[in-house]
Design an enzyme around this catalytic site. Structure first.
Site, mmCIF file in Angstrom:
data_model
loop_
_atom_site.group_PDB
_atom_site.id
_atom_site.type_symbol
_atom_site.label_atom_id
_atom_site.label_comp_id
_atom_site.label_asym_id
_atom_site.label_seq_id
_atom_site.Cartn_x
_atom_site.Cartn_y
_atom_site.Cartn_z
ATOM 1 N N HIS A 1 0.846 -1.187 0.000
ATOM 2 C CA HIS A 1 0.000 0.000 0.000
ATOM 3 C C HIS A 1 0.888 1.245 0.000
ATOM 4 C CE1 HIS A 1 -4.050 -1.789 1.500
ATOM 5 N NE2 HIS A 1 -4.168 -1.374 0.250
ATOM 6 N N ASP B 1 0.878 4.024 1.582
ATOM 7 C CA ASP B 1 1.281 4.640 2.842
ATOM 8 C C ASP B 1 2.358 3.839 3.570
ATOM 9 O OD1 ASP B 1 -0.871 2.739 3.280
ATOM 10 O OD2 ASP B 1 -0.923 3.395 5.369
#
Length: 375
Positions: free
Chosen positions: A124, A126
């Site tokens: 992901h 982040d």
């Protein structure tokens, strides 16, 4: 009558005292103004010395975990993206590369130029956004002649290749400007080190085993983000587990058995629901759907507490805090977690350093970075 006269005398002395105070303040301000250049030079030198010396300070032998990033995708003044720095003896490892976390690593006194490997839990954005900056600082900061190893489940090759390509022009500029002796061209970027876990739900494998430091990767459940893993780190009798992003799962509880510290992601569903209920006020048309989806692939503080209790963890530390919450309200974020785990629980903030010295059962917390927020 005597009391009245005494009161008048004291009132008469007040203006003189006030004049003295104002005079002293004025002298201090004037001195600071006149000598501002000298004061600035002195303070700048001290700050530079402290920053540089902090990276050469040798810690006592032990296992250390630095929370360089404890936030999530939502903007949070006190928390950057998820990132945990682990020092085991003379070896330095970074787990995940959340946005903004690379700078916190330096502020905490860790030397990015000495990083042995970067380990990713999943892909992901982040958790990988700062990977390029970390690879760059590790290369240039340490004049390293070999790329840093980036360890992760299958797919890490794609991530590393992308960042290497994106930073290739920058690498050329730096070699041309600083010279190959300072920034050896062969050391730029990262080198993907993929691993592939077996199909069992609790599959695990050793991915690092060096000088007493042992790192095990194990499956977690962050579907549809697949593969996703957590990590267990052992060093000379001290241990910690990093959950990565996951819903509660047996493999994590298995790896967390008896560890000193469990670093577990956490989202507070009550607060997420409050955000969801107010999503109509946002200019984002996606916020309502996103806040409805979030609880489906994360873990609440209460569920993290249940895992910590069932695994006999010594200390539970929550990170990847969602939604953002000022540290002064950390106790509200925990909800009913204390019902399920009787040990200590800490809601992580950026800059928190956890020390696990060898030949000891101590778990020591120290805040190394001043919080940016007011609360």
């Amino acid at each position: 009558m005597q009391n009245v006269n005494s009161c008048k005398k004291r009132m008469g002395r007040l203006p003189k005292a006030a004049i003295w105070v104002v005079s002293i303040i004025a002298v201090v301000i004037l001195t600071a103004f006149v000598f501002q250049e000298q004061i600035f030079t002195f303070m700048a030198n001290r700050i530079i010395q402290q920053r540089l010396l902090s990276q050469t300070y040798k810690k006592d032998d032990g296992l250390y975990a630095g929370l360089a990033g404890t936030g999530a995708p939502f903007a949070d003044i006190n928390r950057t993206g998820p990132c945990i720095v682990v020092e085991a003896g003379n070896h330095l490892y970074i787990f995940d590369a959340g946005p903004g976390s690379a700078r916190n690593i330096g502020l905490m006194g860790f030397d990015l130029g000495k990083v042995n490997a970067i380990l990713l839990t999943h892909f992901h954005s982040d958790h990988i956004a700062a990977l390029g900056e970390m690879m760059l600082q590790r290369w240039a900061g340490g004049s390293n002649a070999e790329p840093v190893d980036v360890i992760g489940p299958k797919g890490v090759e794609t991530v590393v290749e992308g960042f290497n390509h994106a930073y290739s022009l920058d690498a050329g500029y730096r070699v041309a400007f600083h010279g190959a002796a300072t920034v050896p061209p062969s050391g730029a970027g990262g080198r993907a080190r993929p691993f592939d876990l077996s199909s069992e739900e609790d599959a695990s494998m050793v991915v690092v085993d060096k000088d007493g430091a042992r790192i095990i990767a194990f499956k977690v459940n962050h579907s549809p983000a697949y593969p996703a893993v957590g990590y267990r780190v052992d060093y000379k009798g001290r241990s910690l587990v990093i959950s990565g992003d996951t819903v509660p799962c047996q493999s994590l509880k298995k790896q967390a058995q008896g560890v000193d510290v469990l670093l577990h992601e956490a989202q507070q569903p009550v607060l997420i629901k409050m955000l969801h209920d107010q999503a109509g006020l946002s200019s984002s048309p996606a916020l309502a759907k996103i806040t409805a989806d979030i609880p489906g692939y994360h873990t609440s503080p209460e569920d993290a507490a249940k895992i910590a209790g069932e695994a006999s963890v010594k200390h539970l530390v929550l990170y990847h805090i969602l939604p953002p919450i000022p540290p002064v309200f950390n106790h509200m974020f925990l909800g009913d977690a204390a019902k399920y785990y009787k040990g200590p629980i800490t809601v992580g903030v950026d800059g928190l350093l956890i020390s696990l010295p060898v030949n000891s059962k101590d778990i020591i917390f120290h805040q190394t970075v001043v919080l940016r927020g007011i609360l």
